[in-house]
Design a protein around this motif. Structure first.
Motif, PDB file in Angstrom:
ATOM      1  N   ARG A  52     -31.061   1.146  29.299  1.00  0.00           N
ATOM      2  CA  ARG A  52     -31.719  -0.071  29.781  1.00  0.00           C
ATOM      3  C   ARG A  52     -30.794  -0.841  30.718  1.00  0.00           C
ATOM      4  NH1 ARG A  52     -35.899  -1.364  26.221  1.00  0.00           N
ATOM      5  NH2 ARG A  52     -36.612  -2.776  27.867  1.00  0.00           N
ATOM      6  N   GLY A  53     -30.062  -0.084  31.548  1.00  0.00           N
ATOM      7  CA  GLY A  53     -29.062  -0.710  32.404  1.00  0.00           C
ATOM      8  C   GLY A  53     -29.629  -1.695  33.401  1.00  0.00           C
ATOM      9  N   VAL A  54     -30.756  -1.338  34.021  1.00  0.00           N
ATOM     10  CA  VAL A  54     -31.338  -2.242  35.021  1.00  0.00           C
ATOM     11  C   VAL A  54     -31.800  -3.526  34.358  1.00  0.00           C
ATOM     12  CG1 VAL A  54     -33.220  -2.529  36.664  1.00  0.00           C
ATOM     13  CG2 VAL A  54     -31.975  -0.371  36.573  1.00  0.00           C
ATOM     14  N   ARG A  55     -32.420  -3.391  33.215  1.00  0.00           N
ATOM     15  CA  ARG A  55     -32.877  -4.592  32.498  1.00  0.00           C
ATOM     16  C   ARG A  55     -31.685  -5.476  32.119  1.00  0.00           C
ATOM     17  NH1 ARG A  55     -37.603  -5.188  28.249  1.00  0.00           N
ATOM     18  NH2 ARG A  55     -37.145  -7.267  27.458  1.00  0.00           N
ATOM     19  N   THR A  56     -30.580  -4.855  31.710  1.00  0.00           N
ATOM     20  CA  THR A  56     -29.398  -5.623  31.323  1.00  0.00           C
ATOM     21  C   THR A  56     -28.813  -6.363  32.511  1.00  0.00           C
ATOM     22  OG1 THR A  56     -28.879  -4.026  29.585  1.00  0.00           O
ATOM     23  CG2 THR A  56     -27.088  -5.454  30.328  1.00  0.00           C
ATOM     24  N   ILE A  57     -28.799  -5.703  33.655  1.00  0.00           N
ATOM     25  CA  ILE A  57     -28.116  -6.257  34.817  1.00  0.00           C
ATOM     26  C   ILE A  57     -28.972  -7.252  35.588  1.00  0.00           C
ATOM     27  CG2 ILE A  57     -28.731  -4.735  36.753  1.00  0.00           C
ATOM     28  CD1 ILE A  57     -25.167  -5.566  35.550  1.00  0.00           C
ATOM     29  N   ILE A  58     -30.283  -7.286  35.303  1.00  0.00           N
ATOM     30  CA  ILE A  58     -31.178  -8.074  36.144  1.00  0.00           C
ATOM     31  C   ILE A  58     -30.873  -9.558  36.071  1.00  0.00           C
ATOM     32  CG2 ILE A  58     -33.024  -8.469  34.453  1.00  0.00           C
ATOM     33  CD1 ILE A  58     -33.428  -7.454  38.186  1.00  0.00           C
ATOM     34  N   GLU A  59     -30.408 -10.052  34.903  1.00  0.00           N
ATOM     35  CA  GLU A  59     -30.083 -11.466  34.806  1.00  0.00           C
ATOM     36  C   GLU A  59     -28.867 -11.797  35.664  1.00  0.00           C
ATOM     37  OE1 GLU A  59     -30.913 -15.196  34.188  1.00  0.00           O
ATOM     38  OE2 GLU A  59     -32.145 -13.561  33.415  1.00  0.00           O
ATOM     39  N   MET A  60     -27.923 -10.858  35.746  1.00  0.00           N
ATOM     40  CA  MET A  60     -26.775 -11.054  36.626  1.00  0.00           C
ATOM     41  C   MET A  60     -27.231 -11.121  38.080  1.00  0.00           C
ATOM     42  SD  MET A  60     -23.305  -8.760  36.945  1.00  0.00           S
ATOM     43  CE  MET A  60     -21.881  -9.393  37.840  1.00  0.00           C
ATOM     44  N   VAL A  61     -28.146 -10.237  38.440  1.00  0.00           N
ATOM     45  CA  VAL A  61     -28.666 -10.221  39.802  1.00  0.00           C
ATOM     46  C   VAL A  61     -29.366 -11.542  40.118  1.00  0.00           C
ATOM     47  CG1 VAL A  61     -30.359  -9.134  41.324  1.00  0.00           C
ATOM     48  CG2 VAL A  61     -28.849  -7.720  39.917  1.00  0.00           C
ATOM     49  N   ASN A  62     -30.189 -12.022  39.186  1.00  0.00           N
ATOM     50  CA  ASN A  62     -30.891 -13.281  39.428  1.00  0.00           C
ATOM     51  C   ASN A  62     -29.926 -14.447  39.578  1.00  0.00           C
ATOM     52  OD1 ASN A  62     -33.504 -12.268  39.460  1.00  0.00           O
ATOM     53  ND2 ASN A  62     -33.766 -12.461  37.258  1.00  0.00           N
ATOM     54  N   THR A  63     -28.856 -14.416  38.804  1.00  0.00           N
ATOM     55  CA  THR A  63     -27.880 -15.506  38.883  1.00  0.00           C
ATOM     56  C   THR A  63     -27.151 -15.497  40.217  1.00  0.00           C
ATOM     57  OG1 THR A  63     -27.611 -15.364  36.483  1.00  0.00           O
ATOM     58  CG2 THR A  63     -25.938 -16.571  37.688  1.00  0.00           C
ATOM     59  N   THR A  64     -26.780 -14.316  40.681  1.00  0.00           N
ATOM     60  CA  THR A  64     -26.104 -14.260  41.981  1.00  0.00           C
ATOM     61  C   THR A  64     -27.074 -14.530  43.125  1.00  0.00           C
ATOM     62  OG1 THR A  64     -26.303 -11.837  41.830  1.00  0.00           O
ATOM     63  CG2 THR A  64     -24.173 -12.797  41.314  1.00  0.00           C
ATOM     64  N   ARG A  65     -28.349 -14.229  42.933  1.00  0.00           N
ATOM     65  CA  ARG A  65     -29.329 -14.599  43.956  1.00  0.00           C
ATOM     66  C   ARG A  65     -29.397 -16.105  44.133  1.00  0.00           C
ATOM     67  NH1 ARG A  65     -34.569 -10.492  43.297  1.00  0.00           N
ATOM     68  NH2 ARG A  65     -33.661  -8.783  44.506  1.00  0.00           N
ATOM     69  N   LEU A  66     -29.282 -16.832  43.047  1.00  0.00           N
ATOM     70  CA  LEU A  66     -29.244 -18.285  43.173  1.00  0.00           C
ATOM     71  C   LEU A  66     -28.065 -18.703  44.039  1.00  0.00           C
ATOM     72  CD1 LEU A  66     -30.116 -21.173  42.406  1.00  0.00           C
ATOM     73  CD2 LEU A  66     -28.653 -20.961  40.394  1.00  0.00           C
ATOM     74  N   ASP A  67     -26.924 -18.067  43.833  1.00  0.00           N
ATOM     75  CA  ASP A  67     -25.756 -18.411  44.647  1.00  0.00           C
ATOM     76  C   ASP A  67     -25.941 -18.015  46.106  1.00  0.00           C
ATOM     77  OD1 ASP A  67     -24.453 -19.630  42.603  1.00  0.00           O
ATOM     78  OD2 ASP A  67     -22.954 -18.080  42.293  1.00  0.00           O
ATOM     79  N   CYS A  68     -26.731 -16.992  46.375  1.00  0.00           N
ATOM     80  CA  CYS A  68     -27.051 -16.659  47.766  1.00  0.00           C
ATOM     81  C   CYS A  68     -27.811 -17.804  48.417  1.00  0.00           C
ATOM     82  CB  CYS A  68     -27.890 -15.379  47.825  1.00  0.00           C
ATOM     83  SG  CYS A  68     -27.008 -13.866  47.411  1.00  0.00           S
ATOM     84  N   VAL A  69     -28.759 -18.385  47.686  1.00  0.00           N
ATOM     85  CA  VAL A  69     -29.534 -19.511  48.214  1.00  0.00           C
ATOM     86  C   VAL A  69     -28.640 -20.729  48.405  1.00  0.00           C
ATOM     87  CG1 VAL A  69     -31.431 -21.110  47.735  1.00  0.00           C
ATOM     88  CG2 VAL A  69     -31.679 -18.673  47.185  1.00  0.00           C
ATOM     89  N   VAL A  70     -27.864 -21.060  47.377  1.00  0.00           N
ATOM     90  CA  VAL A  70     -26.982 -22.231  47.455  1.00  0.00           C
ATOM     91  C   VAL A  70     -25.939 -22.038  48.552  1.00  0.00           C
ATOM     92  CG1 VAL A  70     -25.258 -23.582  46.201  1.00  0.00           C
ATOM     93  CG2 VAL A  70     -27.365 -22.869  45.052  1.00  0.00           C
ATOM     94  N   GLY A  71     -25.400 -20.811  48.661  1.00  0.00           N
ATOM     95  CA  GLY A  71     -24.415 -20.530  49.703  1.00  0.00           C
ATOM     96  C   GLY A  71     -24.994 -20.660  51.097  1.00  0.00           C
TER      97      GLY A  71
END
Length: 534
Positions: free
Chosen positions: A283-302
């Motif tokens: 379930r690697g993708v499911r595990t990592i998806i929250e990390m991806v969403n969190t860094t996506r927020l930083d893409c917007v803020v950046g």
């Protein structure tokens, strides 16, 4: 004797010594989201970001990029990345102010919004070192799927001490995390990864394979994906093992990137590297998806941070430079350009900080929507802001070329445009409650502006048409993003900014380039609202 050939006039003074956090849209969002308690520290960072000494650190860190040392003088493999001292100074400030994982250990209301506000301010000083800061922030929710790993490493990831160097993680005062996902053959399609992970017999796994793009390779810990016996899984790899020996991770080379020069990105190989399973096997993708969403927020803020920097530089130049008999800022066409840049900047800031304090079904969909659109707007905004300085903006010393080179990265990072747009479609298909939450947010502004109402109604009609939906994905997501920004500006923004946004972005009374706002827009109020004073 010296001879003066002429007297130089009409030169713009340096923009320094100002408070970068003197930003009404930023401060309004901070208080609106219940994080007003953080304003003193946000201003402290803002003053640091505006210092000429900080600008010089940023210059040094980018003019002296990291260097990979694969071997020592005796031929032994060392795989170390050397950074200029300026980089470490910038990292010390970021970690010391809790821009990394500190909010996960902070129970105060609005802690994550406060952290986003500080990222927004400090990134205007230098954006490259924001990558490892963001990775460290995003690692925590992934690790929390495995409590024993979170218990071991979360306190060190959240520590406000920056402790650079290759040592066993649990012997350090603070840790930085990186991410190593993509491979040559797959890129964003991580399910095509071929790196393998076989059980070591002691609860750990041994990973073998090649990673094509590893963010922050000098980090202490990495989250990575590999094919385990049970399928694609997520693992945590230390650079140094608990016994003090090096893990079997070899850095092959650093990427020679368009921008983001101060930060290291690498290709690396695992040759039986030790990793610990994070989340469920398979379930690697499911595990990592929250990390991806969190860094996506930083893409917007950046991106919003970069827009604000570009706007501030453009307006400062226009306020001090004369052409054809008067200051640029007083000329109608330049005022149109500056106001248009200010509208785009405030829209990005408002939605980015709103999402930083949001949660649940709304955030899951709105973040993918916003990541697509705001990060797409970044490069165009940077180009127009640079042009406001004319030839001076094309010179490295202005800082604008660095902004311009940095801007495309945030649209590519964590899923380029097509990936983000298709993620929106998948979210709507698999989680219809996210669509309901999204439109509830939009409808909260119903009746406040007829142009917004019409845009939301048109969006609902277009979403109901499922024909060729993938072909139309970018168009759909763009309209969703604009409706969301319009809704937030109508409710929370300055009336002149909201009016200009609705007239141009929603009602279509706008050209293609910046500086094409319609007649009747209050450019004076927008420019005054959008600019901090040195």
């Amino acid at each position: 004797m010296t001879h003066a050939t002429h007297e130089v006039t009409n030169q713009v003074p340096p923009l320094s010594g100002h408070d970068v956090a003197a930003d009404p849209a930023l401060l309004d969002a901070l208080h609106r989201g219940g994080a007003g308690w953080a304003e003193p520290e946000v201003h402290e960072l803002g003053r640091l970001a505006g210092l000429p000494e900080t600008a010089d650190l940023a210059r040094q860190a980018n003019e002296n990029p990291p260097v990979l040392r694969t071997h020592d003088r005796y031929g032994h493999r060392v795989d170390e990345v050397e950074f200029h001292p300026a980089w470490h100074r910038l990292m010390e400030t970021a970690v010391g102010h809790g821009l990394h994982a500190a909010p996960w250990r902070d129970d105060r209301p609005g802690a994550h919004l406060a952290r986003a506000a500080k990222m927004y301010v400090w990134n205007q000083a230098e954006a490259g070192h924001g990558c490892p800061i963001s990775m460290t922030y995003a690692a925590v929710p992934a690790l929390r799927t495995t409590p024993e790993l979170a218990e071991r490493f979360e306190p060190l990831l959240a520590s406000r001490e920056y402790d650079f160097g290759l040592r066993a993680p649990e012997g350090k005062r603070g840790l930085i995390a990186g991410m190593s996902m993509t491979e040559k053959q797959g890129g964003s399609d991580v399910r095509a990864n071929t790196t393998t992970a076989r059980p070591a017999g002691d609860g750990a796994f041994l990973l073998t394979g090649h990673k094509w793009f590893t963010s922050a390779p000098m980090s202490d810990l990495f989250l990575t994906l590999a094919q385990a016996p049970g399928g694609l899984s997520c693992f945590l790899l230390p650079r140094v093992l608990p016994d003090g020996t090096r893990n079997a991770i070899s850095l092959q080379r650093l990427k020679d990137k368009l921008g983001n020069k101060s930060n290291a990105s690498a290709e690396l190989e695992y040759d039986g590297a030790v990793g610990w399973l994070v989340g469920e096997e398979g379930r690697g993708v499911r595990t990592i998806i929250e990390m991806v969403n969190t860094t996506r927020l930083d893409c917007v803020v950046g991106t919003a941070s970069g827009m604000r920097f570009g706007l501030t530089q453009a307006a400062h130049h226009a306020a001090h430079r004369k052409a054809f008999g008067c200051y640029l800022v007083d000329q109608p066409l330049m005022r149109n350009v500056l106001a248009d840049l200010a509208v785009e900047s405030e829209a990005a800031t408002t939605v980015g900080l709103h999402l930083a304090g949001a949660s649940g079904a709304f955030r899951r969909l709105a973040l993918a929507v916003t990541k697509y659109w705001v990060c797409k707007r970044g490069p165009a905004h940077a180009a127009e802001a640079l042009e406001c300085l004319g030839g001076n903006g094309y010179i490295e010393e202005s800082g604008m070329p660095r902004l311009y080179r940095e801007a495309p990265l945030l649209s590519i990072w964590e899923g380029s445009g097509n990936v983000a747009a298709l993620d929106v479609l998948r979210a709507m298909g698999r989680e219809p409650e996210t669509v309901q939450a999204f439109f509830e947010e939009l409808d909260s502004a119903r009746g406040a502006d007829h142009r917004l109402d019409a845009a939301v109604d048109g969006l609902k009609t277009e979403l109901a048409d499922t024909a060729d939906v993938e072909l139309r994905a970018r168009r759909l997501v763009e309209r969703m993003a604009l409706a969301l920004q319009g809704s937030l500006l109508v409710r929370f923004g300055h009336p002149a900014v909201a009016d200009a946004f609705c007239a141009s972005r929603l009602a279509g009374d706008w050209g293609v380039a910046f500086g094409t706002l319609p007649r009747g827009v209050d450019t004076g109020a927008i420019i005054e609202r959008g600019l901090s004073k040195p």
